[in-house]
Enzyme design. Structure first.
Site, PDB file in Angstrom:
ATOM      1  N   ASN A   9       0.871  -1.180   0.000  1.00 37.44           N
ATOM      2  CA  ASN A   9       0.000   0.000   0.000  1.00 37.44           C
ATOM      3  C   ASN A   9       0.904   1.225   0.000  1.00 37.44           C
ATOM      4  O   ASN A   9       1.536   1.534   1.003  1.00 37.44           O
ATOM      5  CB  ASN A   9      -0.885  -0.045   1.256  1.00 37.44           C
ATOM      6  CG  ASN A   9      -1.707   1.215   1.426  1.00 37.44           C
ATOM      7  OD1 ASN A   9      -1.782   2.052   0.525  1.00 37.44           O
ATOM      8  ND2 ASN A   9      -2.321   1.363   2.590  1.00 37.44           N
ATOM      9  N   LYS A  11       0.114   4.266  -0.180  1.00 36.96           N
ATOM     10  CA  LYS A  11      -0.493   5.437   0.485  1.00 36.96           C
ATOM     11  C   LYS A  11      -0.280   6.681  -0.394  1.00 36.96           C
ATOM     12  O   LYS A  11      -0.345   6.589  -1.608  1.00 36.96           O
ATOM     13  CB  LYS A  11       0.055   5.591   1.906  1.00 36.96           C
ATOM     14  CG  LYS A  11      -0.056   4.268   2.691  1.00 36.96           C
ATOM     15  CD  LYS A  11       0.224   4.408   4.158  1.00 36.96           C
ATOM     16  CE  LYS A  11       0.105   3.040   4.830  1.00 36.96           C
ATOM     17  NZ  LYS A  11       0.225   3.076   6.270  1.00 36.96           N
ATOM     18  N   HIS A  95      -9.093   0.860   5.273  1.00 34.28           N
ATOM     19  CA  HIS A  95      -7.775   1.044   5.873  1.00 34.28           C
ATOM     20  C   HIS A  95      -7.905   1.949   7.096  1.00 34.28           C
ATOM     21  O   HIS A  95      -8.737   2.857   7.123  1.00 34.28           O
ATOM     22  CB  HIS A  95      -6.795   1.666   4.861  1.00 34.28           C
ATOM     23  CG  HIS A  95      -5.401   1.657   5.380  1.00 34.28           C
ATOM     24  ND1 HIS A  95      -4.924   2.636   6.213  1.00 34.28           N
ATOM     25  CD2 HIS A  95      -4.406   0.750   5.230  1.00 34.28           C
ATOM     26  CE1 HIS A  95      -3.670   2.325   6.549  1.00 34.28           C
ATOM     27  NE2 HIS A  95      -3.337   1.203   5.961  1.00 34.28           N
ATOM     28  N   GLU A  97      -6.322   4.391   8.051  1.00 35.86           N
ATOM     29  CA  GLU A  97      -6.248   5.831   7.778  1.00 35.86           C
ATOM     30  C   GLU A  97      -7.569   6.354   7.220  1.00 35.86           C
ATOM     31  O   GLU A  97      -7.952   7.496   7.473  1.00 35.86           O
ATOM     32  CB  GLU A  97      -5.060   6.117   6.845  1.00 35.86           C
ATOM     33  CG  GLU A  97      -3.745   5.989   7.610  1.00 35.86           C
ATOM     34  CD  GLU A  97      -2.622   5.316   6.846  1.00 35.86           C
ATOM     35  OE1 GLU A  97      -2.628   5.364   5.604  1.00 35.86           O
ATOM     36  OE2 GLU A  97      -1.736   4.725   7.493  1.00 35.86           O
ATOM     37  N   GLU A 167      -4.827  -5.260  10.357  1.00 36.44           N
ATOM     38  CA  GLU A 167      -3.797  -4.252  10.604  1.00 36.44           C
ATOM     39  C   GLU A 167      -4.064  -3.586  11.953  1.00 36.44           C
ATOM     40  O   GLU A 167      -4.889  -2.659  12.039  1.00 36.44           O
ATOM     41  CB  GLU A 167      -3.816  -3.183   9.502  1.00 36.44           C
ATOM     42  CG  GLU A 167      -3.504  -3.728   8.128  1.00 36.44           C
ATOM     43  CD  GLU A 167      -2.939  -2.648   7.209  1.00 36.44           C
ATOM     44  OE1 GLU A 167      -1.871  -2.890   6.628  1.00 36.44           O
ATOM     45  OE2 GLU A 167      -3.539  -1.569   7.093  1.00 36.44           O
ATOM     46  N   GLY A 173       3.061   1.896  10.775  1.00 41.11           N
ATOM     47  CA  GLY A 173       4.015   3.001  10.660  1.00 41.11           C
ATOM     48  C   GLY A 173       4.756   3.310  11.942  1.00 41.11           C
ATOM     49  O   GLY A 173       5.396   4.359  12.053  1.00 41.11           O
ATOM     50  N   SER A 213       4.004  -2.481  10.085  1.00 37.43           N
ATOM     51  CA  SER A 213       5.460  -2.544  10.262  1.00 37.43           C
ATOM     52  C   SER A 213       6.060  -3.876   9.814  1.00 37.43           C
ATOM     53  O   SER A 213       6.991  -4.378  10.435  1.00 37.43           O
ATOM     54  CB  SER A 213       5.838  -2.237  11.714  1.00 37.43           C
ATOM     55  OG  SER A 213       5.457  -0.907  12.036  1.00 37.43           O
TER      56      SER A 213
HETATM   57  P1  13P Z   1       3.545   0.190   7.553  1.00 41.97           P
HETATM   58  O1  13P Z   1       4.044  -1.096   6.900  1.00 41.97           O
HETATM   59  O2  13P Z   1       4.279   1.392   7.091  1.00 41.97           O
HETATM   60  O3  13P Z   1       3.471   0.017   9.037  1.00 41.97           O
HETATM   61  O4  13P Z   1       2.033   0.388   7.033  1.00 41.97           O
HETATM   62  C1  13P Z   1       1.141  -0.654   7.123  1.00 41.97           C
HETATM   63  C2  13P Z   1      -0.080  -0.290   6.388  1.00 41.97           C
HETATM   64  O5  13P Z   1      -0.837   0.573   6.807  1.00 41.97           O
HETATM   65  C3  13P Z   1      -0.357  -0.977   5.122  1.00 41.97           C
HETATM   66  O6  13P Z   1      -1.644  -0.732   4.678  1.00 41.97           O
END
Ligand code: 13P
Length: 256
Positions: A9, A11, A95, A97, A167, A173, A213
């Protein structure tokens, strides 16, 4: 046996040039071994050049977001028909976010899931608890609520076009990956919910990805868990040198 799905992803990252370069490097790195599926979610403006760049390769491309209404007066939104028009038929929904930065509720996410499935999309539905919910021992309850909300009115047949991504919000992150045991327990709970609400067969067939992560150095252990069928990778999916080893970990896990 369930196939592994290693997905990235991106983003709100990359440029057109770095995105195209990235998928080309992934395609080259995956050539000759298609034992795991590889899927990327580029930003909307780059979907067309990325779809062009992956033509003839095994790399799959999905959209990070879309709106469920038919074309019309929805300023700023991208319609599902538009994605179909450009040959993109996989959609990421829910997601963390989208849930926490943009306030998308289970009800709204369910509309996206339903309309996308009705139109023939594959949907990757994300679920995951906040740190405070885990600390209150409410992880399974939160996951059950998000599964029930997101998949409301999704038929058993449509479920075959759904992938679940677990997740944990506290792992996204942050560098704090869930332990392999924590990930497997959450995935087992998700599978249990599917067995209860659909069937054991549906639960067994479901690809459940872990995200939060994931890096080259923890991927093998996570992917080695019985209920972990792949990864949804953020930061480490932005460079081929970081993402290809995660794909390799999936290939190694497939070969047992
Ligand atoms: P990270 O791998 O940067 O922690 O992000 C995970 C994520 O949100 C994938 O959709």
């Amino acid at each position: 046996m369930r196939r592994y799905l290693i997905s990235g992803n991106w983003k709100m990252n990359t440029t057109r040039a770095t995105g195209v370069e990235l998928v080309k490097a992934l395609a080259a790195g995956c050539e000759g071994d298609e034992s795991v599926d590889v899927l990327v979610f580029p930003p909307a403006p780059y979907l067309i050049p990325i779809l062009d760049a992956v033509k003839g390769t095994s790399i799959q491309v999905g959209a990070q977001n879309a709106y469920f209404e038919e074309p019309g007066a929805y300023t700023g939104e991208v319609g599902l028909e538009m994605l179909q028009d450009i040959g993109c038929e996989t959609l990421l929904v829910g997601h963390s976010e989208r849930r926490h930065v943009f306030g998308e509720t289970d009800e709204l996410l369910n509309r996206k899931v339903k309309v996308a499935l009705d139109k023939g999309f594959r949907v990757v539905l994300c679920v995951g608890e906040l740190l405070s919910e885990r600390q209150d021992d409410r992880t399974n309850e939160v996951l059950d609520t998000q599964m029930a909300g997101g998949l409301k009115d999704v038929t058993a047949e449509q479920l075959g076009q759904v992938v679940i991504a677990y997740e944990p919000v506290w792992a996204i992150g942050t560098g704090h990956t869930a332990s392999p045991e924590q990930a497997d327990a959450a995935h087992a709970n998700i599978r249990g919910w599917l067995a209860t609400n659909y069937s054991t067969d549906a639960a067994e067939a479901m690809q459940i990805l872990y995200g939060g992560s994931v890096k080259a150095d923890n991927a093998a252990e996570l992917l080695g868990q019985p209920n972990v069928d792949g990864a949804l990778v953020g930061g480490a999916s932005l460079k081929a040198s970081a993402f290809l080893p995660i794909i390799q970990a999936g290939i190694a896990a497939t070969k047992g």
